[in-house]
Enzyme design. Structure first.
Site, mmCIF file in Angstrom:
data_model
loop_
_atom_site.group_PDB
_atom_site.id
_atom_site.type_symbol
_atom_site.label_atom_id
_atom_site.label_comp_id
_atom_site.label_asym_id
_atom_site.label_seq_id
_atom_site.Cartn_x
_atom_site.Cartn_y
_atom_site.Cartn_z
ATOM 1 N N GLY A 57 -2.185 11.046 -29.726
ATOM 2 C CA GLY A 57 -1.398 12.189 -30.190
ATOM 3 C C GLY A 57 0.094 11.917 -30.163
ATOM 4 N N ASP A 58 0.854 12.861 -30.741
ATOM 5 C CA ASP A 58 2.324 12.802 -30.755
ATOM 6 C C ASP A 58 2.874 11.573 -31.468
ATOM 7 O OD1 ASP A 58 2.243 15.144 -29.264
ATOM 8 O OD2 ASP A 58 2.288 14.073 -27.358
ATOM 9 N N LYS A 63 3.086 12.998 -36.585
ATOM 10 C CA LYS A 63 2.340 13.522 -37.745
ATOM 11 C C LYS A 63 3.137 14.608 -38.473
ATOM 12 C CE LYS A 63 -0.954 14.543 -34.815
ATOM 13 N NZ LYS A 63 -0.499 13.830 -33.606
ATOM 14 N N LYS A 84 6.330 15.164 -38.684
ATOM 15 C CA LYS A 84 7.443 14.623 -39.476
ATOM 16 C C LYS A 84 6.943 14.072 -40.810
ATOM 17 C CE LYS A 84 10.431 10.820 -40.249
ATOM 18 N NZ LYS A 84 11.524 9.928 -39.943
ATOM 19 N N GLY A 116 1.569 20.043 -30.983
ATOM 20 C CA GLY A 116 2.992 20.358 -31.127
ATOM 21 C C GLY A 116 3.538 19.367 -32.125
ATOM 22 N N HIS A 117 3.798 19.827 -33.336
ATOM 23 C CA HIS A 117 4.247 18.928 -34.406
ATOM 24 C C HIS A 117 5.725 19.203 -34.701
ATOM 25 C CE1 HIS A 117 -0.144 18.301 -35.954
ATOM 26 N NE2 HIS A 117 0.032 17.962 -34.688
ATOM 27 N N THR A 118 6.542 18.175 -34.515
ATOM 28 C CA THR A 118 7.995 18.338 -34.623
ATOM 29 C C THR A 118 8.510 17.890 -35.983
ATOM 30 O OG1 THR A 118 8.033 17.750 -32.286
ATOM 31 C CG2 THR A 118 10.168 17.874 -33.411
ATOM 32 N N GLN A 132 -3.699 16.060 -32.682
ATOM 33 C CA GLN A 132 -4.060 15.102 -31.633
ATOM 34 C C GLN A 132 -4.160 13.681 -32.229
ATOM 35 O OE1 GLN A 132 -6.206 18.294 -31.590
ATOM 36 N NE2 GLN A 132 -4.325 18.903 -30.626
ATOM 37 N N THR A 162 4.003 21.285 -24.072
ATOM 38 C CA THR A 162 4.045 21.621 -22.646
ATOM 39 C C THR A 162 5.316 21.121 -21.947
ATOM 40 O OG1 THR A 162 2.899 19.562 -22.143
ATOM 41 C CG2 THR A 162 1.523 21.520 -22.444
ATOM 42 N N LYS A 204 8.927 5.389 -34.842
ATOM 43 C CA LYS A 204 9.728 5.159 -33.636
ATOM 44 C C LYS A 204 10.050 3.693 -33.362
ATOM 45 C CE LYS A 204 9.651 8.967 -30.797
ATOM 46 N NZ LYS A 204 9.241 9.859 -29.729
ATOM 47 N N GLY A 205 10.067 2.851 -34.408
ATOM 48 C CA GLY A 205 10.505 1.458 -34.240
ATOM 49 C C GLY A 205 11.914 1.431 -33.665
ATOM 50 N N GLY A 239 13.744 7.317 -37.069
ATOM 51 C CA GLY A 239 14.425 8.417 -36.394
ATOM 52 C C GLY A 239 13.657 9.698 -36.667
HETATM 53 P P1 GDP Z 1 3.107 14.919 -33.624
HETATM 54 O O1 GDP Z 1 2.408 15.753 -32.623
HETATM 55 O O2 GDP Z 1 2.290 13.742 -34.053
HETATM 56 O O3 GDP Z 1 3.625 15.693 -34.800
HETATM 57 O O4 GDP Z 1 4.382 14.315 -32.879
HETATM 58 P P2 GDP Z 1 5.378 15.115 -31.894
HETATM 59 O O5 GDP Z 1 6.252 15.967 -32.699
HETATM 60 O O6 GDP Z 1 4.649 15.725 -30.787
HETATM 61 O O7 GDP Z 1 6.160 13.898 -31.238
HETATM 62 C C1 GDP Z 1 6.897 12.998 -31.989
HETATM 63 C C2 GDP Z 1 8.340 13.020 -31.455
HETATM 64 O O8 GDP Z 1 9.044 11.908 -31.959
HETATM 65 C C3 GDP Z 1 9.114 14.223 -31.952
HETATM 66 O O9 GDP Z 1 10.089 14.545 -31.000
HETATM 67 C C4 GDP Z 1 9.772 13.706 -33.229
HETATM 68 O O10 GDP Z 1 10.950 14.429 -33.566
HETATM 69 C C5 GDP Z 1 10.098 12.299 -32.838
HETATM 70 N N1 GDP Z 1 10.067 11.295 -33.920
HETATM 71 C C6 GDP Z 1 9.245 11.226 -34.987
HETATM 72 N N2 GDP Z 1 9.464 10.080 -35.664
HETATM 73 C C7 GDP Z 1 10.442 9.424 -35.013
HETATM 74 C C8 GDP Z 1 11.071 8.165 -35.194
HETATM 75 O O11 GDP Z 1 10.791 7.391 -36.094
HETATM 76 N N3 GDP Z 1 12.023 7.811 -34.272
HETATM 77 C C9 GDP Z 1 12.373 8.619 -33.237
HETATM 78 N N4 GDP Z 1 13.302 8.188 -32.402
HETATM 79 N N5 GDP Z 1 11.793 9.808 -33.028
HETATM 80 C C10 GDP Z 1 10.827 10.190 -33.902
HETATM 81 P P1 IMO Z 2 -0.498 16.668 -31.179
HETATM 82 O O1 IMO Z 2 -1.181 17.271 -32.378
HETATM 83 C C1 IMO Z 2 -0.866 14.808 -27.269
HETATM 84 C C2 IMO Z 2 -4.183 16.131 -24.743
HETATM 85 C C3 IMO Z 2 -3.823 16.876 -23.486
HETATM 86 C C4 IMO Z 2 -4.993 16.492 -22.598
HETATM 87 C C5 IMO Z 2 -6.157 16.454 -23.561
HETATM 88 C C6 IMO Z 2 -6.990 17.722 -23.604
HETATM 89 O O2 IMO Z 2 0.827 17.235 -30.889
HETATM 90 O O3 IMO Z 2 -0.517 15.185 -31.287
HETATM 91 P P2 IMO Z 2 -6.631 20.161 -24.551
HETATM 92 O O4 IMO Z 2 -5.502 21.123 -24.393
HETATM 93 O O5 IMO Z 2 -6.892 19.790 -25.977
HETATM 94 O O6 IMO Z 2 -7.869 20.595 -23.843
HETATM 95 O O7 IMO Z 2 -6.143 18.840 -23.789
HETATM 96 O O8 IMO Z 2 -5.595 16.218 -24.850
HETATM 97 N N1 IMO Z 2 -3.618 16.697 -25.984
HETATM 98 C C7 IMO Z 2 -2.588 16.157 -26.660
HETATM 99 N N2 IMO Z 2 -1.822 15.097 -26.367
HETATM 100 N N3 IMO Z 2 -0.686 15.471 -28.421
HETATM 101 C C8 IMO Z 2 -1.481 16.518 -28.744
HETATM 102 O O9 IMO Z 2 -1.438 17.127 -29.941
HETATM 103 C C9 IMO Z 2 -2.464 16.933 -27.817
HETATM 104 N N4 IMO Z 2 -3.372 17.926 -27.793
HETATM 105 C C10 IMO Z 2 -4.087 17.764 -26.675
HETATM 106 O O10 IMO Z 2 -2.598 16.447 -22.965
HETATM 107 O O11 IMO Z 2 -4.799 15.185 -22.102
HETATM 108 MG MG MG Z 3 2.708 16.535 -30.704
#
Ligand code: GDP
Ligand code: IMO
Ligand code: MG
Length: 424
Positions: A12-13, A16, A18, A40-42, A224, A301, A331-332, A414
């Site tokens: 996850g994170d 996606k 972006k 949590g999609h940023t 995720q 969280t 994030k290279g 970025g």
């Molecule tokens: P998602 O859940 O897959 O949408 O990702 P998140 O939003 O939870 O986490 C990605 C984090 O990395 C966020 O804070 C974004 O703003 C940041 N981000 C995304 N792409 C880049 C990148 O290429 N470089 C940097 N430095 N940050 C990035």
């Molecule tokens: P995005 O879409 C990162 C993780 C939790 C925990 C496990 C189970 O932003 O990438 P849950 O609440 O689903 O029962 O938690 O999965 N988890 C994530 N980790 N990004 C997420 O979503 C996540 N959604 C759940 O931290 O380990």
């Molecule tokens: Mg996320």
């Protein structure tokens, strides 16, 4: 027209949100197919950061329809907060947001059950986001759940009350000393339900089918990552839905032969939030640098994310189970300044060298075998064209493409929408 998928390939994170935002201009419809407010999609553009939990990441584009599919679980309270934030920014979401009648609803007691279950597990806890995801999917598969379409029925409140009172006994059974004021939670919930009811509910599988027939382009947005998939992830430290490509078929009603491109997103290193095995995790200065430079804190969280080197064994596995056709490396820029970079290219598994993800990847069974690369010192964040990328980064990328046998078509440098380099 075939439906394209965008999926996270790690824990996850990956970024996606972006990339969905960047790609939305190419699509008529953006659809979430699983997960819920655990996501949590940023998105970052015009100097502002936006975090979406349940609402698809195409919502900031005027001409895209955003669909919350049947596979998603919706917490009306969190959903309302997301809508309020959109309204503050004059986003006309009533026009562009559609909700599947078959999506399940997270009740206040689902959240309490999540907390009680985690508390009862002690050290073995999953590290859940405590959004009620597990209990809601349990009620779905247990055939007890309440769906969005039920809100249109006369007896939904009675069904709500029956399920809630069952949950209350279950919370008591856990004996986890969870304190709560159900009346207060229900007041907030009922208000949010009214807001949800003001949106457009649809029979989404029919909508998606007709859209395909009319040659509308659809991008399915995963939540995720593949290693959190209920079947293919690091069970039991996973979420409760299929985060992989198959989840888009069941979570939207798309037939398997109607899947087009599968965009796989990964970070140039690896992160994980919550408990569970993580073979390439770093506990040293390098890991701390990744966390600091990459601002590795959960978007839902706020918890610190664990960081480590890129795990190619796990990445290859994710590409396989998803049928990835294009890769996107995020994030290279965070790796700029590392003298040497490491990529895990095999595991030492009980004394044997293996290149696939085995059943047990706990520390006592698996240790990573690394290939080293020269790092680069250039700041990537101002670069906008592939020709500007440093030679060492190109070598890193070429190695990954060769090992994974899939092209990397986007290199993100970025968080901003603009900090996106298209390759090829
Ligand atoms: P998602 O859940 O897959 O949408 O990702 P998140 O939003 O939870 O986490 C990605 C984090 O990395 C966020 O804070 C974004 O703003 C940041 N981000 C995304 N792409 C880049 C990148 O290429 N470089 C940097 N430095 N940050 C990035
Ligand atoms: P995005 O879409 C990162 C993780 C939790 C925990 C496990 C189970 O932003 O990438 P849950 O609440 O689903 O029962 O938690 O999965 N988890 C994530 N980790 N990004 C997420 O979503 C996540 N959604 C759940 O931290 O380990
Ligand atoms: Mg996320």
């Amino acid at each position: 027209m075939a439906v394209d998928l965008l999926l996270g390939l790690q824990w996850g994170d990956e970024g996606k949100g972006k990339i969905v935002d960047v790609l939305t201009k190419n699509y008529n419809i953006i659809a979430r197919f699983q997960g819920g407010p655990n996501a949590g999609h940023t998105l970052v553009f015009n100097g502002k950061k936006h975090v979406l939990h349940t609402i698809p990441s195409g919502i900031f584009h005027d001409d895209a329809i955003n669909l919350v599919g049947n596979g998603v679980v919706i917490d009306p309270v969190i959903f309302k907060k997301e809508l309020d934030k959109l309204a503050e920014q004059d986003i006309d979401y009533k026009k562009s947001l559609l909700i599947s009648r078959k999506a399940h609803i997270i009740l206040p007691t689902h959240r309490l059950l999540d907390a009680a279950s985690e508390a009862s597990k002690g050290k073995a806890k999953i590290g859940s986001t405590l959004k009620g995801i597990g209990p809601t999917y349990m009620d779905k598969t247990g055939r007890n759940g309440i769906r969005v379409g039920d809100l249109e029925l006369a007896d939904w409140k009675e069904r709500y009350e029956a399920l809630t009172s069952k949950h209350v006994s279950m919370i008591d059974y856990y004996d986890a000393k969870i304190e709560y004021d159900l009346e207060e939670l229900e007041t907030e919930f009922c208000e949010a339900i009214e807001v949800l009811k003001s949106l457009t509910f649809i029979d989404s599988e029919e909508y998606v089918y007709q859209a395909q027939k009319e040659s509308k382009s659809i991008l399915a947005e995963g939540a995720q990552g593949s290693l959190l998939d209920i079947d293919f992830g690091t069970y039991p430290f996973v979420t409760s839905s299929n985060t992989t490509a198959a989840g888009a078929c069941t979570g939207l009603g798309v037939a398997p032969n109607q899947i087009g491109d599968v965009f796989g997103i990964f970070k140039a290193y690896t992160t994980r939030v919550g408990s569970g095995p993580f073979p390439t995790e770093l506990f040293d200065e390098d890991g701390a640098t990744m966390a600091k430079v990459g601002h590795e804190f959960g978007a839902t969280t706020g918890r610190p994310r664990r960081c480590g080197w890129l795990d190619l064994v796990a990445l290859k596995y994710a590409c396989q189970v998803n049928g990835v056709t294009q890769l996107m490396m995020m994030k290279g820029d965070v790796l700029s300044g590392f003298k040497t970079l490491k990529v895990c290219t095999a595991y030492n598994y009980k004394g044997e060298t293996i290149k696939h993800l085995p059943y047990n990847i706990e520390e006592e069974n698996v240790s990573p075998i690394y290939t080293e690369f020269n790092g680069w010192s250039e700041d990537l964040t101002k670069m906008s064209d592939a020709s500007e990328l440093p030679a060492a980064l190109n070598e890193y990328i070429s190695f990954l493409e060769k090992e994974l046998e899939i092209p990397i078509t986007i290199v993100s440098v970025g968080p901003d929408r603009e900090q996106t380099i298209f390759k090829n």
